[in-house]
Design a protein around this motif. Structure first.
Motif, PDB file in Angstrom:
ATOM      1  N   ILE A   1      -9.731 -48.318  31.558  1.00  0.00           N
ATOM      2  CA  ILE A   1      -8.555 -48.522  30.718  1.00  0.00           C
ATOM      3  C   ILE A   1      -7.582 -47.399  31.034  1.00  0.00           C
ATOM      4  O   ILE A   1      -7.848 -46.231  30.739  1.00  0.00           O
ATOM      5  CB  ILE A   1      -8.936 -48.525  29.233  1.00  0.00           C
ATOM      6  CG1 ILE A   1      -9.966 -49.618  28.966  1.00  0.00           C
ATOM      7  CG2 ILE A   1      -7.712 -48.728  28.352  1.00  0.00           C
ATOM      8  CD1 ILE A   1     -10.803 -49.386  27.754  1.00  0.00           C
ATOM      9  N   SER A   2      -6.487 -47.738  31.657  1.00  0.00           N
ATOM     10  CA  SER A   2      -5.535 -46.724  32.109  1.00  0.00           C
ATOM     11  C   SER A   2      -4.791 -46.120  30.927  1.00  0.00           C
ATOM     12  O   SER A   2      -4.746 -46.686  29.829  1.00  0.00           O
ATOM     13  CB  SER A   2      -4.542 -47.338  33.094  1.00  0.00           C
ATOM     14  OG  SER A   2      -3.679 -48.246  32.422  1.00  0.00           O
ATOM     15  N   ASP A   3      -4.195 -44.961  31.167  1.00  0.00           N
ATOM     16  CA  ASP A   3      -3.396 -44.322  30.121  1.00  0.00           C
ATOM     17  C   ASP A   3      -2.266 -45.240  29.667  1.00  0.00           C
ATOM     18  O   ASP A   3      -1.986 -45.353  28.464  1.00  0.00           O
ATOM     19  CB  ASP A   3      -2.815 -42.996  30.632  1.00  0.00           C
ATOM     20  CG  ASP A   3      -3.876 -41.930  30.841  1.00  0.00           C
ATOM     21  OD1 ASP A   3      -5.001 -42.099  30.319  1.00  0.00           O
ATOM     22  OD2 ASP A   3      -3.583 -40.937  31.523  1.00  0.00           O
ATOM     23  N   SER A   4      -1.610 -45.894  30.615  1.00  0.00           N
ATOM     24  CA  SER A   4      -0.491 -46.774  30.236  1.00  0.00           C
ATOM     25  C   SER A   4      -0.972 -47.943  29.389  1.00  0.00           C
ATOM     26  O   SER A   4      -0.281 -48.365  28.453  1.00  0.00           O
ATOM     27  CB  SER A   4       0.226 -47.281  31.487  1.00  0.00           C
ATOM     28  OG  SER A   4      -0.637 -48.047  32.307  1.00  0.00           O
ATOM     29  N   GLN A   5      -2.155 -48.457  29.665  1.00  0.00           N
ATOM     30  CA  GLN A   5      -2.690 -49.557  28.864  1.00  0.00           C
ATOM     31  C   GLN A   5      -3.032 -49.106  27.454  1.00  0.00           C
ATOM     32  O   GLN A   5      -2.692 -49.778  26.474  1.00  0.00           O
ATOM     33  CB  GLN A   5      -3.918 -50.153  29.550  1.00  0.00           C
ATOM     34  CG  GLN A   5      -3.606 -50.947  30.796  1.00  0.00           C
ATOM     35  CD  GLN A   5      -4.862 -51.447  31.493  1.00  0.00           C
ATOM     36  OE1 GLN A   5      -5.935 -50.841  31.399  1.00  0.00           O
ATOM     37  NE2 GLN A   5      -4.754 -52.560  32.196  1.00  0.00           N
ATOM     38  N   MET A   6      -3.700 -47.955  27.323  1.00  0.00           N
ATOM     39  CA  MET A   6      -4.083 -47.516  25.975  1.00  0.00           C
ATOM     40  C   MET A   6      -2.849 -47.155  25.152  1.00  0.00           C
ATOM     41  O   MET A   6      -2.807 -47.402  23.946  1.00  0.00           O
ATOM     42  CB  MET A   6      -5.086 -46.357  26.043  1.00  0.00           C
ATOM     43  CG  MET A   6      -4.565 -45.049  26.572  1.00  0.00           C
ATOM     44  SD  MET A   6      -5.811 -43.701  26.478  1.00  0.00           S
ATOM     45  CE  MET A   6      -6.770 -44.036  27.959  1.00  0.00           C
ATOM     46  N   LEU A   7      -1.830 -46.603  25.792  1.00  0.00           N
ATOM     47  CA  LEU A   7      -0.600 -46.288  25.071  1.00  0.00           C
ATOM     48  C   LEU A   7       0.128 -47.562  24.649  1.00  0.00           C
ATOM     49  O   LEU A   7       0.678 -47.639  23.537  1.00  0.00           O
ATOM     50  CB  LEU A   7       0.305 -45.420  25.946  1.00  0.00           C
ATOM     51  CG  LEU A   7      -0.183 -43.991  26.215  1.00  0.00           C
ATOM     52  CD1 LEU A   7       0.703 -43.314  27.251  1.00  0.00           C
ATOM     53  CD2 LEU A   7      -0.236 -43.170  24.935  1.00  0.00           C
TER      54      LEU A   7
END
Length: 349
Positions: free
Chosen positions: A323-329
């Motif tokens: 889960i990438s940072d951009s996805q979690m944000l």
């Protein structure tokens, strides 16, 4: 072998985490557990203590332990942010249960701390490994339905007498259930361009906590994904309904892992997580020759433990995070936007 610690030792830790770790003892060793109350689950505690796990009530025991490779936060949701922040500032790799935090500002702060200290930080989005989600992903990737036009996913229950009436947004259904569904949609299609929100309290009129939601996530190319949940569904609605330019896919019922875990059937036991053939998804589509085809799509086996496999690969082998940072944000941004103003309302991203 990674040394792992848990903050929290309640139902979620013992149902959705540790049973899967027991199937991965070549990769993980549970060395510490911090819990507010010792002995609340005596059998589970004694079983882990017999293998060398140390239990305590003080988070400082984890913060000061330099032998730990990963800490998993499974506290009540309102404590996620402060606990994860303490751990990251102490130099720990962290998985935090869902919902990760309440606000985008909090999420960005934690992501920034992890980046600055070169730490692993990720939410426990185990439903990326729901069997029904994996099967839907296969249907999309195979191209059966052509260009997707509309996708609807439900997380419905019948719980008329368990309403929570006070609390913050993080305590309601949109954060509690919607976090899974939004993450699944983002995993498939990325961040939407806009969303329409309908969040309501239906069991106790006037309650401050939502228990029902319908949110439409809008994308380019005339595609819309609807995520919906209610606690007042006495009859089953399909879990997934997918319409595309060449076909339709419908799947009833949820991943069997959850049903099995609730009755004590654990990972590794015969039949664990197996979907019954009568619950397989139904696909109707037209092939390039114009033939109308109806077929059953056997359910791909789910495994929530694959979250831990992914974490291991990232920590031990420097693989990209599942889960990438951009996805979690993006997930937290979409959740928070549901409370920007009274529902119903529209938000542009």
């Amino acid at each position: 072998m990674l040394n792992i610690a848990y903050v929290g030792f309640g139902k979620s830790t013992n149902r959705y985490h540790i049973p899967y770790l027991m199937q991965r003892q070549d990769k993980f060793r549970i060395t510490r557990v911090v819990t507010p109350t010792l002995g609340k689950r005596p059998a589970e505690q004694q079983a882990l203590e017999a293998t060398g796990t140390v239990f305590s009530t003080d988070l400082n025991d984890i913060l000061a332990d330099d032998t730990l490779d990963l800490v998993v936060v499974v506290t009540p949701a309102p404590a996620h942010y402060i606990t994860a922040r303490q751990l990251l500032l102490a130099g720990k790799n962290v998985i935090v249960d869902k919902p990760m935090v309440e606000t985008l500002t909090q999420a960005q702060e934690l992501v920034d701390i992890a980046r600055e200290r070169n730490l692993f930080f990720m939410p426990f989005q185990n439903r990326r490994f729901d069997s029904d989600f994996l099967t839907l992903q296969h249907v999309l990737n195979a191209g059966y339905v052509g260009r997707p036009v509309e996708l609807e996913v439900h997380m419905d229950h019948y719980r008329p007498n368990s309403a929570t009436t006070i609390g913050g947004p993080i305590d309601g259904a949109w954060y509690g259930h919607g976090v899974h569904l939004v993450d699944q949609i983002i995993a498939l299609f990325g961040k939407p361009t806009s969303a329409t929100y309908d969040l309501r309290a239906t069991r106790e009129l006037g309650a401050k906590i939502d228990d029902q939601f319908e949110v439409n996530l809008h994308y380019p190319d005339a595609f819309k994904a609807t995520v919906q949940a209610t606690e007042l569904a006495t009859a089953a609605y399909p879990k997934w309904v997918l319409h595309g330019t060449t076909g339709t896919y419908i799947k009833y019922n949820i991943d069997q892992q959850e049903y099995d875990l609730k009755v004590g059937i654990m990972p590794g036991m015969p039949g664990f997580g197996d979907d019954a053939p009568q619950d397989y998804g139904q696909l109707t589509y037209f092939n390039p020759s114009g033939d109308r085809i109806e077929k059953v799509i056997p359910t791909i086996h789910g495994d929530y433990g694959r979250i831990y496999d992914a974490a291991y690969d990232s920590i031990a082998n420097d693989a990209p995070k599942l889960i990438s940072d951009s996805q979690m944000l993006a997930v937290i941004e979409i959740l928070q936007a549901g409370f920007n103003e009274p529902a119903p309302h529209i938000v542009q991203f």
